[in-house]
Write an enzyme that holds these catalytic residues in place. Structure first.
Site, PDB file in Angstrom:
ATOM      1  N   HIS A 467      11.298  95.209  26.161  1.00 46.40           N
ATOM      2  CA  HIS A 467      11.837  96.280  25.310  1.00 46.40           C
ATOM      3  C   HIS A 467      11.869  95.851  23.841  1.00 46.40           C
ATOM      4  CE1 HIS A 467      14.612  99.667  24.277  1.00 46.40           C
ATOM      5  NE2 HIS A 467      15.026  98.785  23.360  1.00 46.40           N
ATOM      6  N   GLU A 468      12.475  94.708  23.579  1.00 45.81           N
ATOM      7  CA  GLU A 468      12.589  94.273  22.188  1.00 45.81           C
ATOM      8  C   GLU A 468      11.216  93.977  21.586  1.00 45.81           C
ATOM      9  OE1 GLU A 468      15.171  94.687  20.514  1.00 45.81           O
ATOM     10  OE2 GLU A 468      16.437  95.157  22.233  1.00 45.81           O
ATOM     11  N   HIS A 471       9.769  97.000  20.017  1.00 41.02           N
ATOM     12  CA  HIS A 471      10.187  97.163  18.614  1.00 41.02           C
ATOM     13  C   HIS A 471       9.341  96.277  17.704  1.00 41.02           C
ATOM     14  CE1 HIS A 471      13.626  99.732  19.233  1.00 41.02           C
ATOM     15  NE2 HIS A 471      14.264  98.861  19.992  1.00 41.02           N
ATOM     16  N   HIS A 474       6.061  97.722  16.997  1.00 41.73           N
ATOM     17  CA  HIS A 474       6.201  98.819  16.036  1.00 41.73           C
ATOM     18  C   HIS A 474       6.167  98.286  14.602  1.00 41.73           C
ATOM     19  CE1 HIS A 474       8.370 102.990  15.552  1.00 41.73           C
ATOM     20  NE2 HIS A 474       7.193 102.960  14.972  1.00 41.73           N
TER      21      HIS A 474
END
Length: 679
Positions: A467-468, A471, A474
């Protein structure tokens, strides 16, 4: 020699991609650096505001965007230290900066001369011949000035200044008290037998934590940020589970120096006053006006629909668990029996799964492997570069053409100086105008193993790691002109979308088979165990959905308070808000209770905690799109990167998503994923 030449915080780094030279920086450097940097930006803004030429995008909006580079550099260093590696000196600096930086931002936003130039351009926006990114930047700068109070009368502007400054102080204090009380609330256990159910590694870590905290003997169970504590799924002693649960749920509400309840009441009151000054009904309306959700009513409707279904599923889940336990169970026991239920329904025992999830192997052969297959990225660890703490590791990131595109920092282990949770930050923002490449960091709170021992990931920790890194992708794949539009600088209720999408690869067959090797033998994960892990991960518990929804509802309730409303009891308000929304009983408390809800009272998620579920609507259907298009393929990654990851806030993110999927978002795939379809 000027201060800029000698202050290492402001010195342009000669390290790759502007990585700060952390070793050269001391805490004494920060306040002088920020003082100089703010003064420099004020001088830059003065030149923009007094420019005798007619306002243009380039001499006003772009000039304002590119001002304050020293301040951005100082912020990139300091605020990436306070979260993962704070100390009393840094806490004090952070408290001072909270008001200084807020007052600085207000001085710029409320400068009438500057606002006049921006407003003039905004009125003529359709005729300026700007690119989409430039139009969005101009529109955002105009809205930011208005929302800061630039259009208010002078006496109302003074109120706005006071409110903003006070809120900055209060929210910083809130975060610091949570860290202090979370450390202070750790549970001491004297007898190792009371830790039955924990692994040998977890027991050794508890003993080491006790020694680090100054205990000559015994074991220390440190607390995680959410209400639910992962150790409760394993501890077999109900009395110990109750102690840990009570320590968690009562944080910051014991009437001591760490109590945050008076901060909560003052924060929500000030936010409501600010909203009224700006013409909004409440803080939720003020916040959501800048998000992808149309209004608070739409958010309330989504949460209500999901809550009704989740509570029905929760009733059935509780009945099943009570039958399994053969006695009534309380809040401290729920996740323990959920884990027993999961194991009993699994065709293959999952106890051995984490033995195939060693951190370094998952990173190199899982997380980085998936990024390579999808986006053509290659990661080379740079042992010659130093982070802000000895535990921080640094990788240089290369495109499929061999070009260095940025740096990725990983800070994975818990320590008393690190706040709880997991997050991603930018140290350097990507910008083609500034010729800067991204430097991003992922922060987790894994238990650090003893020397020579592996760090093995649970299913939840594995998901968090992916999940991290979503980011981080991104940020790393950002390709925009202006720094304020780069990477994760998107609406709050969109920012979680790319990270949630990246979770899908954690247990994808092509990824799992590549990294899942037994840490001791090197043997690949058995097919049956891999399939059982995927089946377990795809079965969302009603407990997890309810505790999240309760927190999202609680956040929205606090921020629907109007300026004239009076609230003086935090716990009573919580109970009323939850029961009004359909959460009956106290068996499943919110993921965060108000007193330690750092996301909304110390972070940037106020009236925005709903964003996780709002983003998951997009994520669930994007997962279906990936799978329908063939899954882990470079062509799919390229399409997703071009539509979302590279664009930041330079385009309307929802429009870009709709173009990728070919339709407007629909809730159906999310209901199926959460096990709520047909409820």
């Amino acid at each position: 020699m000027s201060r800029r030449e000698v202050n290492p915080v402001l010195a342009e780094s000669a390290l790759p991609h502007g990585l700060p030279d952390f070793a050269s920086i001391s805490d004494d450097d920060f306040l002088p650096a920020f003082t100089d940097a703010m003064a420099t930006q004020i001088a830059e803004v003065e030149a923009i505001a007094t420019d005798p030429r007619p306002a243009t995008f380039h001499n006003t909006v772009e000039a304002l965007e590119l001002s304050g580079r020293d301040l951005a550099r100082a912020s990139g260093v300091f605020f990436n230290l306070v979260g993962p590696d704070t100390n009393p000196v840094r806490n004090e600096i952070s408290q001072k900066l909270s008001t200084l930086l807020t007052d600085h931002a207000n001085t710029i936003a409320m400068d009438g001369r500057l606002f006049s130039r921006i407003a003039d351009l905004h009125a003529r926006l359709p005729d300026l011949g700007l690119t989409e990114a430039q139009e969005r930047l101009l529109a955002k700068r105009y809205r930011e000035s208005v929302r800061a109070g630039a259009g208010l009368r002078s006496d109302d502007q003074e109120q706005m200044r006071h409110i903003s400054s006070r809120l900055a102080f209060l929210t910083t204090t809130f975060s610091q008290r949570i860290l202090d009380d979370t450390n202070a609330s750790a549970v001491v256990v004297d007898d190792e037998a009371d830790l039955d159910g924990l692994s040998d590694g977890e027991i050794r870590a508890a003993r080491r934590a006790a020694a680090d905290a100054g205990h000559d003997s015994g074991y220390l169970i440190t607390l995680e940020l959410p209400t639910s504590q992962s150790v409760l799924t394993s501890l077999t002693d109900p009395a110990v589970r109750q102690r840990v649960f009570d320590a968690s749920v009562n944080r910051c509400s014991r009437g001591n120096d760490h109590d945050t309840r008076e901060l909560v009441l003052e924060i929500v009151g000030l936010r409501a006053r600010r909203a009224r000054l700006l013409g909004y009904t409440d803080h939720a309306e003020y916040v959501i006006a800048e998000e992808t959700a149309p209004d608070p009513g739409s958010v309330t409707a989504l949460l209500g629909e999901l809550t009704e279904s989740a509570m029905r599923a929760g009733g059935r889940e509780l009945t099943r668990l009570t039958q399994l336990a053969d006695h009534d169970i309380g809040p401290a026991d729920l996740t323990f029996w959920l884990e027993r239920d999961r194991r009993s329904n699994s065709a293959v025992p999952l106890d051995d799964f984490e033995n195939y999830c060693e951190l370094d192997t998952v990173l190199e052969r899982g997380v980085f492997h998936a990024a390579g297959k999808l986006y053509g990225l290659r990661f080379t660890e740079r042992g010659d570069l130093a982070g802000y703490h000895p535990d921080v590791r640094i990788w240089e990131v290369f495109s499929d053409g061999g070009r260095s595109i940025g740096l990725f920092l990983g800070d994975y282990f818990a320590r008393p100086s690190k706040r709880g949770g997991a997050w991603m930050n930018n140290i350097v923002d990507q910008s083609t105008v500034l010729s800067t490449q991204p430097v991003v960091v992922n922060v987790l709170n894994l238990t650090k193993p003893d020397d020579g021992k592996p760090c093995l990931l649970t299913m939840d920790q594995l998901t968090t790691l992916f999940h991290e890194f979503g980011h981080a992708l991104h940020g790393l794949l950002s390709a925009v002109d202006y720094p304020s539009q780069s990477g994760t600088s998107v609406p709050r209720d969109f920012v979680e979308f790319p990270s949630q999408v990246n979770e899908m690869w954690a247990l994808h067959p092509d990824v799992l088979s590549h990294y899942a090797r037994h840490h001791a033998t090197g043997e690949p994960i058995p097919v049956a165990l891999a399939e059982a892990a995927r089946e377990s991960a795809n079965t969302e518990t009603a407990h997890a959905t309810i505790e999240y929804l309760a927190a999202a509802v609680l956040d929205l309730a606090w921020h629907r308070i109007a300026a004239d409303d009076t609230v003086d009891d935090v716990e009573a308000f919580e109970r009323t808000a939850l029961r009004s929304a359909g959460f009956v009983g106290d068996l499943i408390p919110p993921r965060y209770r108000s007193a330690y809800f750092n996301h909304i009272f110390g972070g940037g998620y106020s009236a925005g905690y709903y964003s996780y579920i709002w983003s998951e609507v997009l994520d669930a259907e994007t997962e279906q799109w990936f799978l329908a298009e063939g899954g882990l393929q470079r062509a799919n990654g390229q399409k997703f990167a071009e539509a979302t990851l590279s664009r930041g806030d330079s385009v309307d993110p929802l429009v870009a998503h709709e173009k990728l999927i070919g339709r407007r978002p629909e809730i159906g795939p999310l209901l199926v994923r959460r096990g709520l379809a047909g409820e």
